[in-house]
Design a protein around this motif. Structure first.
Motif, short mmCIF file in Angstrom:
data_model
loop_
_atom_site.label_atom_id
_atom_site.label_comp_id
_atom_site.label_asym_id
_atom_site.label_seq_id
_atom_site.Cartn_x
_atom_site.Cartn_y
_atom_site.Cartn_z
N PHE C 146 3.02 -13.46 3.17
CA PHE C 146 2.16 -14.40 3.89
C PHE C 146 1.13 -15.08 2.99
N VAL C 147 0.88 -14.55 1.82
CA VAL C 147 0.02 -15.26 0.86
C VAL C 147 0.78 -16.44 0.28
N GLU C 148 2.01 -16.19 -0.17
CA GLU C 148 2.78 -17.28 -0.77
C GLU C 148 3.16 -18.34 0.27
N ALA C 149 3.31 -17.90 1.53
CA ALA C 149 3.61 -18.86 2.59
C ALA C 149 2.50 -19.91 2.72
N LEU C 150 1.30 -19.55 2.29
CA LEU C 150 0.17 -20.50 2.34
C LEU C 150 0.02 -21.26 1.03
N GLY C 151 0.99 -21.04 0.10
CA GLY C 151 0.94 -21.77 -1.17
C GLY C 151 -0.04 -21.20 -2.18
N ILE C 152 -0.46 -19.95 -1.97
CA ILE C 152 -1.42 -19.33 -2.88
C ILE C 152 -0.66 -18.40 -3.84
N PRO C 153 -0.89 -18.55 -5.16
CA PRO C 153 -0.22 -17.67 -6.13
C PRO C 153 -0.58 -16.20 -5.89
N TYR C 154 0.42 -15.33 -6.03
CA TYR C 154 0.23 -13.91 -5.77
C TYR C 154 0.68 -13.12 -6.99
N TYR C 155 -0.19 -12.30 -7.53
CA TYR C 155 0.17 -11.50 -8.70
C TYR C 155 0.18 -10.01 -8.34
N TYR C 156 1.28 -9.38 -8.66
CA TYR C 156 1.39 -7.93 -8.47
C TYR C 156 1.07 -7.25 -9.79
N ILE C 157 -0.04 -6.54 -9.80
CA ILE C 157 -0.42 -5.80 -11.02
C ILE C 157 -0.62 -4.34 -10.63
N PRO C 158 0.38 -3.50 -10.92
CA PRO C 158 0.24 -2.08 -10.58
C PRO C 158 -1.00 -1.54 -11.28
N ALA C 159 -1.67 -0.62 -10.62
CA ALA C 159 -2.94 -0.13 -11.20
C ALA C 159 -3.10 1.35 -10.92
N ASN C 160 -3.62 2.05 -11.89
CA ASN C 160 -4.09 3.42 -11.69
C ASN C 160 -5.04 3.73 -12.83
#
Lengths: 300, 300, 300, 300
Positions: C146-160
């Motif tokens: 739903f973020v990309e559906a609004l045309g907003i770039p989405y970055y997946y950065i795994p974190a720990n």
């Protein structure tokens, strides 16, 4: 702690001595704030609090309330007010100068239910209402003991619709005798005539026991129960000649449910009424309310 | 955490399988709770939650909602219901058995403003609304994309007062096709005819954008602005043939002030509307509402 | 109505073009308002809204936020800012000019729970957040659709915590690439290092899922349940290097009772979190917040 | 109206004569409600109100509060209680029978600030607190006049940590002399020793002037100001030997902002304190509170 509060209060009262308030209403246009703040600065006044509102930035009406500190204000204020006349004329201003240390004189009207009266007396004893409560008038004797215990004169004036005219004449006489600035209807259950209201335009504050405009008129709790509402409310407003239709100052509500019968609603309602009325009175005394077109602008 | 929630949800769904609800309304007299609880105990049911209300302990009407757990409920429920008939006759009971794992089927009607629809879809995706949303109907196309994205059929049926009859015929046909149990008016801005309403007595929930009974009818925010109220509200209610006069389920309010124009009131109002409607729908789905004399008893 | 709203919005956007905001903090003394309002008047600016606060009328610090309209502001603003420097020096002012039509650029960080993100996107789509949401970063993939559906770039950065350093390096790189002005932690469940926080002083807004300072740190709902509180809350605040101890912007609460288990508290809490975060973000974008001594002055 | 209220009150008092309450806590298993309701029905009792809670339907603890009407209850109650013993043993029940017309005897402890005391006296005069206020004890003389004006004995016992032991001995003596059931700390600013608390387990209600567990201990308003919170609260709780850590009964909050100094917070706080304490006392007197594991179950 106690000591801290007292020192604070004394400091507060001392500050009030040199504290002024200026309320202005005029056609909106650039430069008004500059004019006002420069005027005050020329008298070495420091603006303590300033709130403004414009009904519409283009061709609207501009409202401002300024609270300022000015050393030796008592000696300067007459000149200030005189000097301000020209500014007011130039900018077509309605305005008012107020001085918090000239305490307003309040009268309270009450019928049988004392909770709103008690709350006002309580706030007043705490130093939270900047007023002198100069007289209490009631169509019942119930509240006399605790009013007189505080040294406030109490007048019992029986009232009903047949003797309304003479009752109001007596009430007006007392208002004049006691030089009353503000009349607070703390659950006074008699209707006032247009003639009476005309004497005190925007100076009578009433508490109505419903969330207006729901349940205008008599028996609001009975009708709220009948309708099955899930919240009940109270409304403080200035009194006009249209019953329960004057400018609203404050409203609040509490949650109720199907278990609450009319007696319960009244109990819950009393808690709302007393706090809603006390707030309206406090704001009025602090010159925080401007009435415009049957609505209020409240700077709080 | 996530895992904990899932385990919890699965456990919850598993419990729903053997969960029943019994709602009863009857003349109040001693022994009713004993009769009902003994009946349930005879079927090895454990009462999980029980809420009751009596309009008046003497000669009043008694209402109770019992939620119970019963192993192998699916196999027993037909017998239980049959056995209950005699009890119901003896004590003049109106009653209903409900089973939460037989999820109610809901339709949502919406016009242009999507906020109430979105809130319902959001709660539903979260697992907070125990229903199947089987169809959305609108007189506008706006909401189609995000409804269809969730796999829910979307019907565009233009509507206005000239074609009301054929529009409603089509709507009723769809309600029947989709076997709809509950119809939610999520800011659907068309008036429904008495004929339509009759099909769904106490099964249509509407959200009205005012604190009823204030501002019944059209343009409530405009009229709230005009009156200068200090709180605005929203009301969810069952739809009857008297516009905005059906049994109130839930109400809430938010504070506003003189700075808020009609557009601001609408923005603030949307936040109230969406939460007030969602609560009403949730309580209806959980069989928490009993309608009595144009009022609601809500056991929550 | 729809049309009215559009006309209103266009009018609003048009007004924003020539709208400026001036925030000032300086030692309190008489004449400051006069200086500022006269300065603005000399540029034919009309003061639309003005709010001020003095920590203490004697020897305190004075804070003011002025919003003004000025025709052809874009052409004048550079000169205005230059001219203001002398005033600022004379009166030892910290100050900031802001222009609402130069929309701030926001990044949102989120983990698994999407409710705060969704609320921000929803307000943004409604035109209630004056910002460009330029990027969303998450340590989970859940919110991507739903973020990309609004045309907003989405970055997946795994974190720990083991890879925190390289994760933050990548995040900072993205913040710079997208020229981010405001970073919103919308239930981002990773701790940020002092080094990261230093890059964005008073520009990171977090939502903590408790009524701070109660339940600082992890598991606030679990601990609220354990303690048996009767209200739960949420707190939005600027992020500093002291976990959950940054300046508080907004707080709110909801009532709970003994029936609510931890899962219920989380559900109720989500409703508080999303509205408390949205308010803080809105006020920040409107330059309504001044940070002073780990506290906030919020002019709303 | 007045007459209606009186008739209602008399009716209410008459009903109380034959009103009983049964509170039960036991291991949860099917059939408990059936056992209890059948027991009551066998004595021709009509269940007026019933609330239950199970900590966990499987292997949890079951709690129930039943309020019932029973003609000639005074003559039957001894037998009922005796007969109940067997049921209680069979089902491992902790239980209590209570009779609202046997009014509990309350003592109020107060220091300098009278607002909580006044609120309790006010509710009590209104008939909203079903108790006899038998004695007021204070380490100051301030409240004596209006306590004695209501015919309530007032004891001035100076207190400080050096003379705590003898002060408490005197207080305990008075508690015994006046046969006190409930001790209300209405802003009594002295610490009680474990020995004192042991005498009144779950029978001392305190009001703490913060939203616990935030600001445990001294100076909560000063610390709330320092932290810059946006809401302040109050908490009523049973007193245990862990200061401010006893089972919470009720909490509430009010909004504050950067303009409110410590004195303002205290003023606002007083309004919260008095209503939060009054609610807790009312619920205790109505046997609506069950303490379990340092938490409260409140059936209201």
């Amino acid at each position: 702690m106690e000591t801290e509060v007292k020192v604070k209060l004394e400091k507060h009262n001392k500050q009030l001595e040199n504290r002024g308030r200026l309320l202005v209403k005029c056609p909106d246009k650039p430069g008004i704030v500059s004019v006002l703040s420069t005027f005050l600065h020329n008298y070495d006044s420091n603006i303590i609090e300033s709130s403004q509102y414009s009904s519409d930035p283009e061709n609207g009406t501009f409202f401002i309330r300024i609270e300022y500190h000015c050393d030796h204000l008592a000696e300067k204020s007459a000149n200030m007010e005189k000097d301000f006349e020209e500014i007011a004329t130039t900018h077509s201003m309605d305005y008012e100068f107020a001085y918090p240390n000239e305490r307003k004189r309040s009268a309270i009207f009450v019928s049988k239910e004392p909770h709103c009266l008690m709350e006002l007396l309580w706030e007043w004893q705490n130093g939270d209402l900047d007023t002198d409560i100069v007289v209490v008038i009631s169509n019942h004797e119930d509240a006399r003991p605790f009013v007189e215990a505080l040294g406030i004169p109490y007048y019992y004036i029986p009232a009903n619709k047949d003797i309304r005219k003479q009752v109001e004449a007596e009430q007006i006489r007392l208002m004049e005798e006691y030089k009353v600035d503000l009349l607070i209807l703390a659950r006074y259950m008699q209707i006032l005539t247009p003639d009476f209201v005309r004497h005190f335009e925007n100076r009578i504050i009433n508490i109505h026991h419903s969330f207006l405009p729901a349940f205008i008129g008599a028996g609001p709790y009975e009708r709220a129960f009948e309708r099955g509402v899930k919240l009940i409310g109270a409304t403080s407003h200035y009194v006009t000649n249209n019953l329960d239709e004057g400018p609203i100052i404050e409203q609040d509500v509490e949650r109720v449910n199907h278990r609450d019968d009319v007696t319960d609603l009244k109990k819950i309602g009393r808690k709302i009424e007393r706090r809603v009325l006390a707030k309206a009175v406090k704001w009025h005394l602090e010159n925080r309310i401007i009435v415009q077109d049957n609505k209020t602008i409240v700077f709080h």
